[in-house]
Write an enzyme that holds these catalytic residues in place. Structure first.
Site, PDB file in Angstrom:
ATOM      1  N   GLY A 112      47.973  31.055  47.204  1.00  0.00           N
ATOM      2  CA  GLY A 112      48.802  32.238  47.060  1.00  0.00           C
ATOM      3  C   GLY A 112      49.080  32.889  48.396  1.00  0.00           C
ATOM      4  O   GLY A 112      48.419  32.608  49.392  1.00  0.00           O
TER       5      GLY A 112
ATOM      6  N   TYR B 291      55.299  40.150  41.337  1.00  0.00           N
ATOM      7  CA  TYR B 291      53.981  39.525  41.449  1.00  0.00           C
ATOM      8  C   TYR B 291      53.467  39.079  40.079  1.00  0.00           C
ATOM      9  O   TYR B 291      53.085  37.915  39.898  1.00  0.00           O
ATOM     10  CB  TYR B 291      52.998  40.510  42.095  1.00  0.00           C
ATOM     11  CG  TYR B 291      51.615  39.933  42.296  1.00  0.00           C
ATOM     12  CD1 TYR B 291      51.335  39.165  43.414  1.00  0.00           C
ATOM     13  CD2 TYR B 291      50.607  40.139  41.367  1.00  0.00           C
ATOM     14  CE1 TYR B 291      50.067  38.619  43.608  1.00  0.00           C
ATOM     15  CE2 TYR B 291      49.345  39.600  41.547  1.00  0.00           C
ATOM     16  CZ  TYR B 291      49.081  38.847  42.673  1.00  0.00           C
ATOM     17  OH  TYR B 291      47.829  38.302  42.849  1.00  0.00           O
TER      18      TYR B 291
ATOM     19  N   LYS C   3      53.154  35.160  38.535  1.00  0.00           N
ATOM     20  CA  LYS C   3      51.852  34.672  38.064  1.00  0.00           C
ATOM     21  C   LYS C   3      51.939  34.211  36.608  1.00  0.00           C
ATOM     22  O   LYS C   3      51.366  33.184  36.229  1.00  0.00           O
ATOM     23  CB  LYS C   3      50.774  35.750  38.220  1.00  0.00           C
ATOM     24  CG  LYS C   3      50.458  36.090  39.669  1.00  0.00           C
ATOM     25  CD  LYS C   3      49.898  34.913  40.417  1.00  0.00           C
ATOM     26  CE  LYS C   3      49.442  35.306  41.812  1.00  0.00           C
ATOM     27  NZ  LYS C   3      48.886  34.176  42.553  1.00  0.00           N
TER      28      LYS C   3
ATOM     29  N   LEU D  94      40.609  41.497  44.117  1.00  0.00           N
ATOM     30  CA  LEU D  94      39.602  40.647  44.739  1.00  0.00           C
ATOM     31  C   LEU D  94      38.939  41.387  45.892  1.00  0.00           C
ATOM     32  O   LEU D  94      39.622  41.890  46.788  1.00  0.00           O
ATOM     33  CB  LEU D  94      40.253  39.368  45.268  1.00  0.00           C
ATOM     34  CG  LEU D  94      40.861  38.449  44.210  1.00  0.00           C
ATOM     35  CD1 LEU D  94      41.647  37.330  44.875  1.00  0.00           C
ATOM     36  CD2 LEU D  94      39.779  37.886  43.305  1.00  0.00           C
TER      37      LEU D  94
END
Length: 170
Positions: A27, A77, A81, A104
């Site tokens: 990514g 985004y 995904k 994350l």
């Protein structure tokens, strides 16, 4: 380990042969690659890698996606995904595991000031609500490996943030 040119991925098909399991965490960001570059990396490269892996004999594909992934989202985004999740599932692996982590938590080499501030805040929140808004990258990695070692729960398994935390501690 094989180094491939993603712009000419089909020329590297041999690198995808002979593997029972494929892991994909590929990514970029829109800020780094632009909107078109983001789509190319996060959707097109991932889908092509999945196709090559399947053609090379891969039976179980493990994809890191994102919380909120939805092919119908108005946000680029989340839409991309969601689209790539569908494309990977359509490849026809015997088993497909999709992880949808929240923010994350990790240390990056590049500077992302807004992300750093968010991580500091979420790091504190994680003390109170450890599985709500974030997940350390190490936990995601452990969950990806653990998903392969455990019996599957169907052809496609989608693990949301809480399940990633649980599996990553197993």
């Amino acid at each position: 380990q094989a180094v491939v040119d993603f712009e000419h991925l089909s020329e590297h098909a041999a690198a995808f042969q002979g593997h029972d399991v494929g892991f994909c965490c590929l990514g970029t960001t829109r800020a780094k690659a632009g909107a078109d570059g983001f789509v190319r990396v996060d959707r097109d490269y991932v889908a092509q890698a999945a196709e090559l892996a399947r053609a090379g004999g891969c039976k179980h594909f493990v994809l890191q996606s994102s919380r909120g992934a939805n092919q119908h989202s108005r946000f680029l985004y989340l839409r991309v995904k969601g689209e790539v999740e569908n494309l990977v599932q359509a490849v026809g692996f015997d088993r497909c595991t999709i992880l949808r982590p929240a923010v994350l938590l990790c240390k990056r080499q590049e500077s992302r000031p807004a992300e750093w501030i968010a991580q500091q805040f979420l790091g504190v929140v994680a003390w109170v609500f450890p599985t709500a808004y974030s997940v350390p990258v190490e936990t995601v990695a452990r969950a990806m490996v653990a998903s392969v070692l455990q019996p599957g729960k169907g052809k496609v398994e989608v693990l949301e943030n809480r399940a990633i935390h649980e599996l990553g501690k197993a």
